[in-house]
Scaffold this motif. Sequence first.
Motif, PDB file in Angstrom:
ATOM      1  N   LEU A  25      11.114  12.026  -5.578  1.00  0.00           N
ATOM      2  CA  LEU A  25      12.039  13.373  -5.316  1.00  0.00           C
ATOM      3  C   LEU A  25      13.559  13.458  -6.211  1.00  0.00           C
ATOM      4  N   TYR A  26      13.497  12.308  -6.680  1.00  0.00           N
ATOM      5  CA  TYR A  26      14.918  12.792  -7.812  1.00  0.00           C
ATOM      6  C   TYR A  26      15.099  11.631  -8.910  1.00  0.00           C
ATOM      7  N   PRO A  27      13.579  11.122 -10.147  1.00  0.00           N
ATOM      8  CA  PRO A  27      13.530  10.615 -10.668  1.00  0.00           C
ATOM      9  C   PRO A  27      14.792  10.567 -12.148  1.00  0.00           C
ATOM     10  N   VAL A  70       0.878  -1.372  -0.111  1.00  0.00           N
ATOM     11  CA  VAL A  70       0.231   0.376  -0.276  1.00  0.00           C
ATOM     12  C   VAL A  70       0.702   1.304   0.256  1.00  0.00           C
ATOM     13  N   ASP A  71       0.596   2.257  -0.609  1.00  0.00           N
ATOM     14  CA  ASP A  71       0.914   3.688  -0.839  1.00  0.00           C
ATOM     15  C   ASP A  71       0.311   4.885  -1.426  1.00  0.00           C
ATOM     16  N   ASN A  72       0.936   5.798  -0.511  1.00  0.00           N
ATOM     17  CA  ASN A  72      -0.033   7.111  -0.505  1.00  0.00           C
ATOM     18  C   ASN A  72      -0.420   7.583  -1.755  1.00  0.00           C
ATOM     19  N   GLY A 130      14.142   0.209   5.706  1.00  0.00           N
ATOM     20  CA  GLY A 130      13.928   1.316   4.817  1.00  0.00           C
ATOM     21  C   GLY A 130      14.830   2.533   6.245  1.00  0.00           C
ATOM     22  N   ASP A 131      14.739   3.766   5.296  1.00  0.00           N
ATOM     23  CA  ASP A 131      14.614   5.287   6.371  1.00  0.00           C
ATOM     24  C   ASP A 131      13.650   5.356   7.376  1.00  0.00           C
ATOM     25  N   ILE A 132      12.624   4.520   7.682  1.00  0.00           N
ATOM     26  CA  ILE A 132      11.517   5.251   8.374  1.00  0.00           C
ATOM     27  C   ILE A 132      12.361   4.427   9.831  1.00  0.00           C
TER      28      ILE A 132
END
Length: 339
Positions: free
Chosen positions: A45-47, A32-34, A283-285
């Motif tokens: 942010l940086y494709p 699921v992603d927002n 990951g980052d979280i």
Amino acid sequence: MIKTDVLIIGAGPVGMFAAQQLGLIGLKAEVVDNLDKIGGQCIELYPDKPIYDIPAVPVCTGEGLTKNLLEQIKPFKINFHLNERVQEISKDKNNWKIVTSKNKTFMAPNIIIAGGVGSFEPRKFLIKEAEKFENNGVFYSIKDKTYFKNKKICIFGGGDSALDWAIELSKIAKVILVHRRTEFRGAEQSVTTVKRLEKEDKLKIKTPFQIVSIEGQDKIKTITLKSDDGKTEKITTDCVLGFFGLIMKLGPIAEWGLNLEKKHIPVNTESFQTNKEGIFAIGDICTYPGKLKLILSGFHEGALAARACFKLARPNEKYRFEFTTTSKSMHERLGVKNK
Ligand SMILES: Cc1cc2nc3c(=O)[nH]c(=O)nc-3n(C[C@H](O)[C@H](O)[C@H](O)COP(=O)(O)OP(=O)(O)OC[C@H]3O[C@@H](n4cnc5c(N)ncnc54)[C@H](O)[C@@H]3O)c2cc1C
């Protein structure tokens, strides 16, 4: 209600790789992603920027990495639920019950939170009427541009999204581009294009102006703009689009009773489990002594969390470590033929 072995929150690079690791060991995952697209920070942010530290990939862009990860998880036919935020989680016997902002319900013994810095959300208009008209004239993203055909639209913002959509929508609608500064921040080429379109009378530009109110009953009739020198102007419009960039919010994750350390979730580095059984963070979280916020670290964390999920998803089976080079069952799951 959707039953699965693991519900992954976040379709960033780390969530995607965790899905691959789960697929390899025979576990089913739903993601699921927002956001409205897959790829997390890499795509949002940086494709176009080059990444130089993905193991064995000398260089790839954020978009390239996302495409490769999608290719890698293809055999496992993972379902992605986009534009949905995981809102609530609660325990239901041996499962976690997970409810999204679209009221979709999942049941899973495991949750992997790969939520990065939280969910990305659009920065919104500060005026109170904007909330009343949200999704009924006021928008922060475009899902179907044909909705705007032949409409009068005011686009706010000075960055790439505002410029790109002003250019695109000027082909099918009457567009006014409004920015609070005289200079635009977007790519030089886009700035040149909007100025050319203005000269050709294909769109209008209003700077430096800000929105101060929206008028209308059931739908938007007019908006009022104010310039730096206090001059106000009323404009008839059907829609107001705001492109002010994204903010990252930890959002509902903070409400789930998980231990938090400066907006990060502490985990044990053996399994990446949080303080709740069956809830993992990668990951980052996540945070632990020595944590590096790098994609490669997130991949390792996903590999360990996936193996830890096996215990609750298959309580009567024993997990067996195998290599992808030689494992027949992994080859079957990958759909590759043994020679
Ligand atoms: C400009 C820039 C350059 C970078 N360059 C590099 C580099 O060269 N090398 C490198 O290794 N790293 C780099 N990074 C860092 C790297 O992008 C991150 O480490 C990586 O994206 C983390 O991946 P993730 O999957 O943990 O989280 P993210 O990529 O942040 O994805 C998390 C996803 O979770 C979703 N989410 C969060 N909460 C919820 C919720 N409640 N419900 C639904 N969805 C939710 C978000 O919408 C998001 O899509 C860079 C970062 C930036 C900003």
